[in-house]
Design a protein around this motif. Structure first.
Motif, mmCIF file in Angstrom:
data_model
loop_
_atom_site.group_PDB
_atom_site.id
_atom_site.type_symbol
_atom_site.label_atom_id
_atom_site.label_comp_id
_atom_site.label_asym_id
_atom_site.label_seq_id
_atom_site.Cartn_x
_atom_site.Cartn_y
_atom_site.Cartn_z
ATOM 1 N N VAL A 1 -19.822 83.527 77.659
ATOM 2 C CA VAL A 1 -20.158 83.666 76.005
ATOM 3 C C VAL A 1 -18.855 84.286 75.481
ATOM 4 O O VAL A 1 -18.929 85.402 75.951
ATOM 5 N N PHE A 2 -18.210 83.684 74.425
ATOM 6 C CA PHE A 2 -17.408 84.593 73.892
ATOM 7 C C PHE A 2 -17.274 84.423 72.426
ATOM 8 O O PHE A 2 -17.744 83.384 71.596
ATOM 9 N N LEU A 3 -16.892 85.428 71.709
ATOM 10 C CA LEU A 3 -17.102 85.721 70.207
ATOM 11 C C LEU A 3 -16.069 86.842 69.598
ATOM 12 O O LEU A 3 -15.506 87.541 70.512
ATOM 13 N N GLY A 4 -15.601 86.368 68.475
ATOM 14 C CA GLY A 4 -14.933 87.863 67.609
ATOM 15 C C GLY A 4 -15.860 88.830 67.355
ATOM 16 O O GLY A 4 -17.040 88.661 67.333
ATOM 17 N N ASP A 5 -15.381 89.963 67.216
ATOM 18 C CA ASP A 5 -16.023 91.210 66.696
ATOM 19 C C ASP A 5 -15.915 91.281 65.399
ATOM 20 O O ASP A 5 -17.002 91.883 64.535
ATOM 21 N N HIS A 6 -14.889 90.878 64.567
ATOM 22 C CA HIS A 6 -14.689 90.891 63.179
ATOM 23 C C HIS A 6 -13.576 89.999 62.792
ATOM 24 O O HIS A 6 -12.727 89.760 63.385
ATOM 25 N N SER B 1 -27.571 94.463 70.536
ATOM 26 C CA SER B 1 -28.716 95.012 70.304
ATOM 27 C C SER B 1 -29.672 94.456 69.348
ATOM 28 O O SER B 1 -30.963 94.726 69.473
ATOM 29 N N GLY B 2 -29.245 93.464 68.441
ATOM 30 C CA GLY B 2 -30.159 92.840 67.435
ATOM 31 C C GLY B 2 -30.428 93.663 66.286
ATOM 32 O O GLY B 2 -31.344 93.527 65.635
ATOM 33 N N LEU B 3 -29.691 94.678 66.237
ATOM 34 C CA LEU B 3 -29.720 95.606 65.072
ATOM 35 C C LEU B 3 -28.644 95.511 64.242
ATOM 36 O O LEU B 3 -27.553 95.412 64.692
ATOM 37 N N TRP B 4 -28.808 95.875 62.935
ATOM 38 C CA TRP B 4 -27.632 95.802 62.135
ATOM 39 C C TRP B 4 -26.829 97.077 62.096
ATOM 40 O O TRP B 4 -27.259 97.970 61.317
ATOM 41 N N ILE B 5 -25.675 97.240 63.034
ATOM 42 C CA ILE B 5 -25.043 98.567 62.720
ATOM 43 C C ILE B 5 -23.861 98.317 62.067
ATOM 44 O O ILE B 5 -23.017 97.753 62.701
ATOM 45 N N SER C 1 -21.100 92.610 61.229
ATOM 46 C CA SER C 1 -21.449 93.675 60.531
ATOM 47 C C SER C 1 -20.204 94.686 60.045
ATOM 48 O O SER C 1 -20.770 95.645 59.407
ATOM 49 N N THR C 2 -19.195 94.393 60.423
ATOM 50 C CA THR C 2 -18.187 94.785 60.174
ATOM 51 C C THR C 2 -16.757 94.132 59.869
ATOM 52 O O THR C 2 -16.941 92.881 60.153
ATOM 53 N N TYR C 3 -15.708 94.815 59.557
ATOM 54 C CA TYR C 3 -14.789 93.927 58.860
ATOM 55 C C TYR C 3 -13.308 94.648 58.974
ATOM 56 O O TYR C 3 -13.273 95.789 58.857
ATOM 57 N N GLY C 4 -12.350 94.102 59.821
ATOM 58 C CA GLY C 4 -10.929 94.755 59.854
ATOM 59 C C GLY C 4 -10.910 95.571 60.783
ATOM 60 O O GLY C 4 -9.675 96.051 61.410
ATOM 61 N N GLY C 5 -11.999 96.390 61.368
ATOM 62 C CA GLY C 5 -12.051 97.178 62.290
ATOM 63 C C GLY C 5 -13.391 97.626 62.681
ATOM 64 O O GLY C 5 -14.396 97.113 62.580
ATOM 65 N N SER C 6 -13.196 98.952 63.441
ATOM 66 C CA SER C 6 -14.748 99.615 63.790
ATOM 67 C C SER C 6 -15.403 98.387 64.755
ATOM 68 O O SER C 6 -16.377 98.233 64.714
ATOM 69 N N SER C 7 -14.573 98.008 65.820
ATOM 70 C CA SER C 7 -14.914 97.052 66.589
ATOM 71 C C SER C 7 -16.595 97.239 67.395
ATOM 72 O O SER C 7 -17.108 96.304 67.272
ATOM 73 N N TRP C 8 -16.669 98.522 67.482
ATOM 74 C CA TRP C 8 -17.768 98.982 68.112
ATOM 75 C C TRP C 8 -18.984 98.749 67.660
ATOM 76 O O TRP C 8 -20.190 98.411 68.164
ATOM 77 N N PHE D 1 -9.759 102.306 52.778
ATOM 78 C CA PHE D 1 -10.696 101.950 53.460
ATOM 79 C C PHE D 1 -10.956 100.334 53.122
ATOM 80 O O PHE D 1 -11.256 99.429 53.921
ATOM 81 N N SER D 2 -10.940 99.825 51.850
ATOM 82 C CA SER D 2 -11.210 98.502 51.408
ATOM 83 C C SER D 2 -10.187 97.490 52.005
ATOM 84 O O SER D 2 -10.586 96.248 52.463
ATOM 85 N N GLU D 3 -8.825 98.145 52.250
ATOM 86 C CA GLU D 3 -7.834 97.043 52.749
ATOM 87 C C GLU D 3 -8.106 96.981 54.287
ATOM 88 O O GLU D 3 -7.851 95.945 54.640
ATOM 89 N N TYR D 4 -8.373 98.021 54.859
ATOM 90 C CA TYR D 4 -8.654 97.802 56.218
ATOM 91 C C TYR D 4 -9.890 97.569 56.818
ATOM 92 O O TYR D 4 -10.249 97.070 58.059
ATOM 93 N N LEU D 5 -11.123 98.091 56.119
ATOM 94 C CA LEU D 5 -12.295 97.897 56.641
ATOM 95 C C LEU D 5 -13.224 97.062 55.767
ATOM 96 O O LEU D 5 -14.431 96.838 55.902
#
Length: 580
Positions: free
Chosen positions: A505-510, A329-333, A314-321, A119-123
């Motif tokens: 408006v475009f951006l990266g997710d992680h 949403s303006g919430l830290w998810i 709020s995420t890294y490597g995956g879990s794009s949603w 999980f550390s390697e991927y997320l």
């Protein structure tokens, strides 16, 4: 009863050969041992040493890939000393039972450490015992899409067998060591006392090797960490549910939402894994920054200007949603529990603000969605086009169901290019830059896209995923190519189909995984606003973002959950909070 008696007799008859076979094996083993005593003694001692090494390695095992260094295994584990003392004072049967339980627990702890490493390697974070079991199924789906069904099945079976083998071997090792201690009780007691004294001395003096304390309680520390993680997760659930019910714009009337964007077609696009490493890494950056600068100039010739900054994902490597939902949403998810809580709440998303205002039709272009997606209602999307709804008949590109250029052309054909009574707000998820970054699509003539069948030749000419995944350098190169492709496809779409009233408006997710970024703590992603109308960009002058598609190194960095409120306020929305 006669039937039962006959069945029992048959079972007993079947057991006889088995017992005879086992007896013969034991007899042969004893004969071989007696015939070669020196070899048998050496084998026995070797097994003892291997068992001790296995247990000590498990007790000292780090839970991150960078921690897997030889110096991490040169310490004195307190848990080994405590375990030895406990086994020495127990009679035979309790000793065997306790040793087996100790080994089983140590085996399970080793499995958790292996999950933490993965999980550390991927997320970029450890495994959460409460939340993350469902992600293992997502990982299996990713392997299936990237490497094929056979590899996915083999990997799943291998992982289960490895986990079982680790637990069984650890239990057998501790039982063997317990029996060895009992046979040499006097010397073992002296050794345990000396080891305990040395451990206490080293701990008291703070003695270290290579910056690490000689006296280790690594296994206990891992157990404490997992326990705290579980407790914190359970506590967070109620606290976050309360936070989600409080919303700065939750009670804002429709007419006061986004009044300064009325009449504009707004596209909010996420580029998969578009992280800061794309413009910072010396191997990746030259190609990506060249693309960004080239596309900035091309858009300027078409009348568009851009401003760019940074968001901390709020995420890294995956879990794009998690990144998508945090931005909108303006919430830290940052975990699945928060995601479920948020998406089942009435918290206003940025996309839903467009819908609620009554001034826009809303649509989602989701080529990565391949199953039912109930979150569409929470996002406020009137219509969603998933992987099966855009008419694509070409091949998959590893995990990505279709190239970004095709998805954008389908968006134009199905929604953006249609005549309508009011403007369109679109959420577009681009997936071509999803790992493993092989094969990467190539840009083709927009007029020739058709149903995507032409991509068969493009895919065949691309690189094999297994080749790229095995090499960090090649992963970085192909990752950079994929980002350049996605940015080019999106900005060419805007140049080709955008109007005076289009706002992008475009951006990266992680950030991408550690194989590309290295083990960095940086979670920043680029974010850009593009428009022809100078008034649109004037509204965000106070953000101090960098002109163009490439944010400067010192451009402002916001947490991703700050974007919704800043965007709503910039374009005239009036806060009317709801409270818990």
């Amino acid at each position: 009863m006669p039937v039962f008696t006959r069945a029992l007799a048959r079972l007993r008859a079947l057991r006889v050969p088995t017992r005879l076979g086992t007896t013969r094996l034991l007899t042969r083993w004893r004969h071989a041992r007696d015939a070669h005593p020196a070899a048998a003694r050496a084998l026995r001692r070797t097994v003892h040493v291997l068992a001790a090494l296995l247990v000590c390695a498990a007790l000292l095992m780090p839970n991150t890939m960078p921690g897997l260094r030889p110096d991490r295994f040169t310490r004195i584990p307190a848990e080994a000393i405590v375990g030895a003392v406990l086994l020495l004072v127990l009679p035979r049967r309790p000793r065997v039972a306790v040793a087996a339980l100790y080994g089983t627990g140590l085996g399970l702890l080793t499995v958790l450490n292996l999950l933490d490493i993965g999980f550390s390697e991927y997320l970029g974070r450890g495994f959460n015992l409460v939340l993350d079991w469902g992600l293992l199924d997502d990982a299996l789906s990713y392997v299936r899409d990237s490497m094929g069904g056979f590899v996915a099945t083999a990997a799943a079976v291998g992982a289960v067998l490895l986990a079982v083998l680790v637990v069984v071997l650890m239990a057998l090792a501790t039982v063997r060591l317990g029996n060895l201690l009992a046979r040499h009780r006097a010397r073992a007691s002296t050794g345990a006392m000396v080891a305990g004294t040395v451990w206490i001395t080293c701990a008291s003096l703070g003695l270290q090797i290579s910056g690490l304390p000689v006296a280790s309680d690594r296994a206990a520390d891992t157990l404490r960490g997992q326990t705290h993680r579980v407790v914190d997760t359970l506590r967070d659930e109620a606290a976050f549910a309360k936070e989600a019910r409080t919303d700065t714009f939750g009670a804002t009337p429709p007419r006061l939402l986004l009044p300064d964007l009325r009449g504009k077609d707004v596209v909010i696009a996420f580029i998969e894994s578009y992280g800061r490493v794309a413009v910072d890494d010396p191997l990746i950056a030259p190609g990506v920054t060249s693309t960004l600068d080239t596309r900035t100039a091309a858009l300027a010739r078409a009348g568009y200007q851009a401003r760019s900054g940074w968001l901390t994902s709020s995420t890294y490597g995956g879990s794009s949603w998690l990144g998508h939902s945090t931005t909108l949403s303006g919430l830290w998810i940052d975990n699945q529990q928060r995601y479920r809580t948020a998406t089942s709440s009435d918290h206003l998303t940025l996309t839903k603000a467009f819908q609620k205002s009554g001034g826009w039709d809303t649509v989602g272009i989701m080529p990565g969605v391949q199953k039912t997606w109930p979150e569409a209602e929470w996002y406020g999307l009137d219509k969603v086009y998933d992987a099966f709804g855009m008419g694509y008949r070409g091949p998959k590109f590893s995990w990505s169901t279709m190239p970004d250029q095709y998805a954008l052309e389908a968006f134009e054909r199905l929604e953006h290019g249609r005549k309508r009574d009011r403007p369109l707000m679109s959420e577009v998820i681009l997936t071509s830059s999803h790992q493993p970054w092989a094969p990467v699509p190539e840009m083709v003539d927009w007029e020739e896209l058709g149903d995507g069948s032409l991509y068969g030749a493009v895919q065949e000419a691309g690189r094999d995923a297994s080749e790229v995944m095995a090499d960090s350098t090649e992963s970085r190169k192909e990752y950079g190519r994929s980002i350049s492709y996605s940015v080019t496809a999106l900005t060419e779409w805007l140049e080709r189909y955008g109007t005076d009233d289009t706002v992008l408006v475009f951006l990266g997710d992680h950030q991408p995984i550690a194989r590309v970024t290295g083990h960095t703590k940086n979670r920043d992603v680029p974010v850009t606003v593009v428009a022809k109308d100078p008034e649109v960009l004037r509204k965000i002058d106070g953000w101090n973002w960098t002109p163009g598609l490439r944010p400067a190194d010192d451009a402002p960095v916001w947490k991703m959950d700050a974007f919704r409120d800043r965007f709503l306020k910039a374009y005239g929305s009036v806060p009317r909070p709801t409270e818990d």
